[in-house]
Design a protein around this motif. Structure first.
Motif, PDB file in Angstrom:
ATOM      1  N   PHE A  90       0.790  -1.224   0.000  1.00  0.00           N
ATOM      2  CA  PHE A  90       0.000   0.000   0.000  1.00  0.00           C
ATOM      3  C   PHE A  90       0.828   1.283   0.000  1.00  0.00           C
ATOM      4  CE2 PHE A  90       0.576   0.369   4.570  1.00  0.00           C
ATOM      5  CZ  PHE A  90       0.396   1.735   4.816  1.00  0.00           C
ATOM      6  N   PRO A  91       2.029   1.346   0.635  1.00  0.00           N
ATOM      7  CA  PRO A  91       2.778   2.614   0.563  1.00  0.00           C
ATOM      8  C   PRO A  91       3.176   2.996  -0.855  1.00  0.00           C
ATOM      9  CG  PRO A  91       3.621   1.228   2.341  1.00  0.00           C
ATOM     10  CD  PRO A  91       2.721   0.370   1.513  1.00  0.00           C
ATOM     11  N   LEU A  92       3.592   2.005  -1.660  1.00  0.00           N
ATOM     12  CA  LEU A  92       3.966   2.295  -3.043  1.00  0.00           C
ATOM     13  C   LEU A  92       2.757   2.738  -3.864  1.00  0.00           C
ATOM     14  CD1 LEU A  92       6.489  -0.537  -4.043  1.00  0.00           C
ATOM     15  CD2 LEU A  92       6.923   1.926  -4.040  1.00  0.00           C
ATOM     16  N   VAL A  93       1.626   2.055  -3.655  1.00  0.00           N
ATOM     17  CA  VAL A  93       0.399   2.421  -4.370  1.00  0.00           C
ATOM     18  C   VAL A  93      -0.048   3.816  -3.950  1.00  0.00           C
ATOM     19  CG1 VAL A  93      -2.016   1.801  -4.756  1.00  0.00           C
ATOM     20  CG2 VAL A  93      -0.280   0.007  -4.639  1.00  0.00           C
ATOM     21  N   ASP A  94       0.086   4.105  -2.665  1.00  0.00           N
ATOM     22  CA  ASP A  94      -0.323   5.424  -2.179  1.00  0.00           C
ATOM     23  C   ASP A  94       0.582   6.521  -2.728  1.00  0.00           C
ATOM     24  OD1 ASP A  94      -2.193   6.892  -0.714  1.00  0.00           O
ATOM     25  OD2 ASP A  94      -0.881   7.047   1.023  1.00  0.00           O
ATOM     26  N   LEU A  95       1.865   6.215  -2.900  1.00  0.00           N
ATOM     27  CA  LEU A  95       2.785   7.202  -3.473  1.00  0.00           C
ATOM     28  C   LEU A  95       2.374   7.530  -4.912  1.00  0.00           C
ATOM     29  CD1 LEU A  95       5.414   8.694  -2.563  1.00  0.00           C
ATOM     30  CD2 LEU A  95       6.680   6.985  -3.885  1.00  0.00           C
ATOM     31  N   LEU A  96       2.002   6.505  -5.655  1.00  0.00           N
ATOM     32  CA  LEU A  96       1.537   6.749  -7.022  1.00  0.00           C
ATOM     33  C   LEU A  96       0.220   7.513  -7.016  1.00  0.00           C
ATOM     34  CD1 LEU A  96       1.857   6.373 -10.055  1.00  0.00           C
ATOM     35  CD2 LEU A  96       0.759   4.129  -9.849  1.00  0.00           C
ATOM     36  N   ARG A  97      -0.648   7.219  -6.066  1.00  0.00           N
ATOM     37  CA  ARG A  97      -1.910   7.977  -5.947  1.00  0.00           C
ATOM     38  C   ARG A  97      -1.634   9.462  -5.807  1.00  0.00           C
ATOM     39  NH1 ARG A  97      -4.136  10.750  -2.035  1.00  0.00           N
ATOM     40  NH2 ARG A  97      -2.667   9.973  -0.483  1.00  0.00           N
ATOM     41  N   CYS A  98      -0.684   9.803  -4.950  1.00  0.00           N
ATOM     42  CA  CYS A  98      -0.340  11.218  -4.743  1.00  0.00           C
ATOM     43  C   CYS A  98       0.184  11.853  -6.024  1.00  0.00           C
ATOM     44  CB  CYS A  98       0.707  11.343  -3.636  1.00  0.00           C
ATOM     45  SG  CYS A  98       0.169  10.760  -2.013  1.00  0.00           S
ATOM     46  N   ALA A  99       1.001  11.110  -6.771  1.00  0.00           N
ATOM     47  CA  ALA A  99       1.578  11.648  -7.999  1.00  0.00           C
ATOM     48  C   ALA A  99       0.533  11.826  -9.090  1.00  0.00           C
ATOM     49  CB  ALA A  99       2.705  10.739  -8.493  1.00  0.00           C
ATOM     50  N   LEU A 100      -0.507  11.010  -9.071  1.00  0.00           N
ATOM     51  CA  LEU A 100      -1.519  11.044 -10.122  1.00  0.00           C
ATOM     52  C   LEU A 100      -2.363  12.307 -10.112  1.00  0.00           C
ATOM     53  CD1 LEU A 100      -2.721   7.333 -10.186  1.00  0.00           C
ATOM     54  CD2 LEU A 100      -1.786   8.623 -12.112  1.00  0.00           C
ATOM     55  N   VAL A 101      -2.252  13.102  -9.073  1.00  0.00           N
ATOM     56  CA  VAL A 101      -2.934  14.395  -9.079  1.00  0.00           C
ATOM     57  C   VAL A 101      -2.439  15.241 -10.243  1.00  0.00           C
ATOM     58  CG1 VAL A 101      -3.239  16.531  -7.770  1.00  0.00           C
ATOM     59  CG2 VAL A 101      -3.390  14.331  -6.613  1.00  0.00           C
ATOM     60  N   ASP A 102      -1.198  15.010 -10.660  1.00  0.00           N
ATOM     61  CA  ASP A 102      -0.612  15.734 -11.784  1.00  0.00           C
ATOM     62  C   ASP A 102      -0.996  15.039 -13.090  1.00  0.00           C
ATOM     63  OD1 ASP A 102       1.375  16.650 -13.794  1.00  0.00           O
ATOM     64  OD2 ASP A 102       2.258  17.697 -12.075  1.00  0.00           O
ATOM     65  N   PRO A 103      -1.620  15.740 -14.043  1.00  0.00           N
ATOM     66  CA  PRO A 103      -2.062  15.094 -15.292  1.00  0.00           C
ATOM     67  C   PRO A 103      -0.921  14.570 -16.147  1.00  0.00           C
ATOM     68  CG  PRO A 103      -2.289  17.481 -15.449  1.00  0.00           C
ATOM     69  CD  PRO A 103      -1.971  17.173 -14.017  1.00  0.00           C
ATOM     70  N   ARG A 104       0.313  15.035 -15.894  1.00  0.00           N
ATOM     71  CA  ARG A 104       1.445  14.488 -16.636  1.00  0.00           C
ATOM     72  C   ARG A 104       1.676  13.029 -16.269  1.00  0.00           C
ATOM     73  NH1 ARG A 104       5.893  18.854 -15.020  1.00  0.00           N
ATOM     74  NH2 ARG A 104       4.694  18.707 -13.086  1.00  0.00           N
ATOM     75  N   VAL A 105       1.413  12.696 -15.015  1.00  0.00           N
ATOM     76  CA  VAL A 105       1.605  11.317 -14.556  1.00  0.00           C
ATOM     77  C   VAL A 105       0.487  10.423 -15.079  1.00  0.00           C
ATOM     78  CG1 VAL A 105       1.885   9.835 -12.541  1.00  0.00           C
ATOM     79  CG2 VAL A 105       2.813  12.155 -12.512  1.00  0.00           C
ATOM     80  N   SER A 106      -0.764  10.873 -14.917  1.00  0.00           N
ATOM     81  CA  SER A 106      -1.876  10.067 -15.430  1.00  0.00           C
ATOM     82  C   SER A 106      -1.829   9.983 -16.955  1.00  0.00           C
ATOM     83  CB  SER A 106      -3.216  10.647 -14.968  1.00  0.00           C
ATOM     84  OG  SER A 106      -3.302  12.033 -15.221  1.00  0.00           O
ATOM     85  N   GLY A 107      -1.353  11.045 -17.616  1.00  0.00           N
ATOM     86  CA  GLY A 107      -1.195  11.001 -19.064  1.00  0.00           C
ATOM     87  C   GLY A 107      -0.157   9.985 -19.487  1.00  0.00           C
ATOM     88  N   PHE A 108       0.916   9.861 -18.701  1.00  0.00           N
ATOM     89  CA  PHE A 108       1.936   8.853 -18.991  1.00  0.00           C
ATOM     90  C   PHE A 108       1.341   7.450 -18.902  1.00  0.00           C
ATOM     91  CE2 PHE A 108       4.786   5.703 -17.098  1.00  0.00           C
ATOM     92  CZ  PHE A 108       5.778   5.625 -18.073  1.00  0.00           C
ATOM     93  N   LEU A 109       0.532   7.189 -17.872  1.00  0.00           N
ATOM     94  CA  LEU A 109      -0.087   5.871 -17.728  1.00  0.00           C
ATOM     95  C   LEU A 109      -1.063   5.585 -18.861  1.00  0.00           C
ATOM     96  CD1 LEU A 109      -0.741   5.614 -13.876  1.00  0.00           C
ATOM     97  CD2 LEU A 109       1.168   4.708 -15.211  1.00  0.00           C
ATOM     98  N   ALA A 110      -1.684   6.645 -19.396  1.00  0.00           N
ATOM     99  CA  ALA A 110      -2.597   6.457 -20.517  1.00  0.00           C
ATOM    100  C   ALA A 110      -1.872   5.940 -21.751  1.00  0.00           C
ATOM    101  CB  ALA A 110      -3.306   7.773 -20.839  1.00  0.00           C
TER     102      ALA A 110
END
Length: 534
Positions: free
Chosen positions: A333-353
């Motif tokens: 969960f800590p690693l998943v939560d770290l990614l959750r925090c980063a996903l607030v930035d659309p550059r990160v979610s855009g990369f996953l897209a």
């Protein structure tokens, strides 16, 4: 001058343009800084999205290298002074919907070389293998085969054929109006142009004797035919045809304050104490990929997106995928939560897209389902919150609903989490995720476009929501999210579709009306949902 080939992308132009648009809030005139936020930073972020790798470090670090020299320290004040007229303006506020972890649905805040690791994202019209025609433009037919394909695509709506010829001056007078009508119609009609000087067999089939001649078709049958270059007649007939093919939904005549407006998707943006989070990762917490992402989140939180340079996301996602596959569930969960925090930035979610086969998204979404009842509470709830944050990218939001390989685990995660009777926060987060899915599809309906979420997926989601709301008597936040998601799914739903049948079979109206006594704050929302279920 040094030329460095970075590779080649297979991403379609509409995806690229949508990602570029999401960067407007990060790269503004006001946030430009010659040393810390410049064209190299933009190029690095853009290359990360297109190819899964940034530009070489010696380029991105060059400004800092200069600043570290005595000459750079002497030069910086002069450059800052010269650019103060631009940079003294405040940084433009981010357009990402930011809400705390307790945000509730229904309220205003809810709203050369190919890199093998990048995905050749198909056009949204082809995600599920369907070959749909471009909309909002005039289609040209020169053969009977092409014409038949175009007419078949309008079998359930309407079409117009404009017969013209190169030697018809009056025809040219209505060309602009016909183009405008095609753009106005969007996907509600197929407007076709046939040049009889090139398409003799088409003219022969329809026995066209003069130009301009117009023929309209409704639900596959010929509806009307007229001759002449009257722009007013053309506009009136085409608009009437579209209205006949797509009569207004009765819901549009209702006054629904919540269900008739656009909603922002829920974003879980609260940042936990990062050092404490890192300490829970064990040896993973000291990995350079993890510390780089932590520094990115911390800088973004403290100084804004413009000051936060994107770290190497492929390195982190590779580490995360390894952890999901090999590490004990309690430590994930800590690693998943770290990614959750980063996903607030659309550059990160855009990369996953744009990631190949959406491997990271699939790995994260599927893990709780694979663990079943053995999934730790902490992992399940951060996975739900992370899934909500995936919607910060409009590209990824569409993929999540349209691509069955992504939608299926998303629905499974919602369904299993709504059944968690022991943890109200899990049900609230699941309701928020369901709301996000419904809200994205709802916007399509408000815009008069085709649903992006398939009817079977809507049925599965609605069934879970109705089952849960009938038994939810503990959490007002959960009930609010459930009600809003149900309302958004049912607003302007096809009157003869499976959603209406499901509501009748499960007694949806009775379950919803029963919530009027649950909380006075929810009475107005219950009344609105009741109306769309009537």
């Amino acid at each position: 001058m040094e030329v460095i080939p970075l590779g080649k992308t297979d991403l379609p132009m509409e995806i690229i343009l949508e990602y570029l648009d999401s960067l407007r809030q990060v790269y503004t005139v006001e946030s430009y800084d010659l040393f810390t936020h410049n064209c190299n930073n933009f190029t690095n972020d853009f290359a990360m999205f297109l190819l899964g790798k940034g530009i070489p470090d010696h380029i991105t670090s060059l400004p800092q290298t200069v600043l570290n020299t005595p000459f750079g320290q002497m030069l910086k004040p002069q450059l800052d002074s010269a650019m103060r007229g631009i940079t003294q303006a405040p940084v433009a506020p981010a357009a990402i919907p930011q809400s705390s972890g307790s945000s509730q649905a229904g309220q205003s805040n809810l709203n050369g070389v190919r890199d093998p690791h990048r995905s050749s994202i198909s056009s949204f019209n082809h995600v599920n293998g369907d070959s749909e025609l471009p909309t909002g433009q005039v289609h040209y037919a020169t053969t009977l085969k092409k014409l038949d394909i175009l007419l078949a695509s309008a079998q359930n709506s309407c079409a117009v054929i404009f017969f013209t010829s190169a030697t018809c001056p009056p025809c040219k007078l209505v060309y602009p109006a016909y183009d405008e009508l095609a753009a106005e119609a969007g996907d509600k009609a197929v407007l076709i142009k046939v040049d009889l000087s090139e398409a003799y067999e088409i003219g022969s089939r329809y026995q066209v004797r003069a130009t301009p001649t117009f023929m309209s078709f409704l639900k596959g049958e010929k509806e009307n035919e007229w001759v002449g270059a009257s722009e007013g007649q053309l506009r009136g007939n085409v608009r009437m045809l579209i209205q006949m093919a797509h009569p207004p939904h009765p819901h549009t005549n209702l006054r629904l304050r919540t269900l008739q407006r656009r909603h922002r998707t829920v974003t879980y943006a609260k940042i936990p104490p990062l050092d404490k989070l890192m300490s829970k990762m064990g040896s993973r917490g000291t990995d350079p990929a993890v510390t780089a992402l932590k520094d990115f989140i911390r800088t973004r939180e403290a100084s804004g997106a413009s000051d936060a340079a994107l770290p190497s996301l492929p390195t982190f996602t590779s580490l995360l995928n390894q952890s999901i596959e090999n590490d004990p569930p309690d430590s994930l969960f800590p690693l998943v939560d770290l990614l959750r925090c980063a996903l607030v930035d659309p550059r990160v979610s855009g990369f996953l897209a744009a990631e190949h086969a959406h491997s990271t998204v699939l790995a994260v979404l599927s893990k709780p389902q694979g663990l079943g009842e053995n999934c730790p509470y902490s992992l399940r709830i951060v996975t739900l919150q992370l899934a909500c944050n995936l919607f910060t990218s409009s590209i990824l939001a569409t993929q999540l609903l349209q691509d069955s390989t992504l939608c299926t685990p998303l629905l499974q995660l919602i369904t299993s989490s709504l059944l968690d009777t022991a943890h109200p926060p899990v049900r609230v987060a699941a309701a928020s995720l369901a709301f996000n899915m419904a809200a994205v599809n709802h916007v399509r309906r408000l815009d008069g476009k085709k649903d992006v979420l398939s009817e079977p997926s809507q049925v599965e989601l609605l069934a879970s929501l109705l089952e849960t709301i009938a038994n939810e008597n503990e959490s007002k936040d959960s009930v609010r999210g459930l009600l809003t998601a149900i309302g958004l799914l049912m607003y302007e739903a096809p009157r003869d579709g499976e959603l209406v049948e499901l509501c009748q079979a499960l007694g949806a109206k009775e379950s919803v009306v029963a919530k009027k006594t649950f909380s006075a704050d929810l009475k107005d929302l219950v009344t609105e949902v009741e109306q769309v279920l009537a």
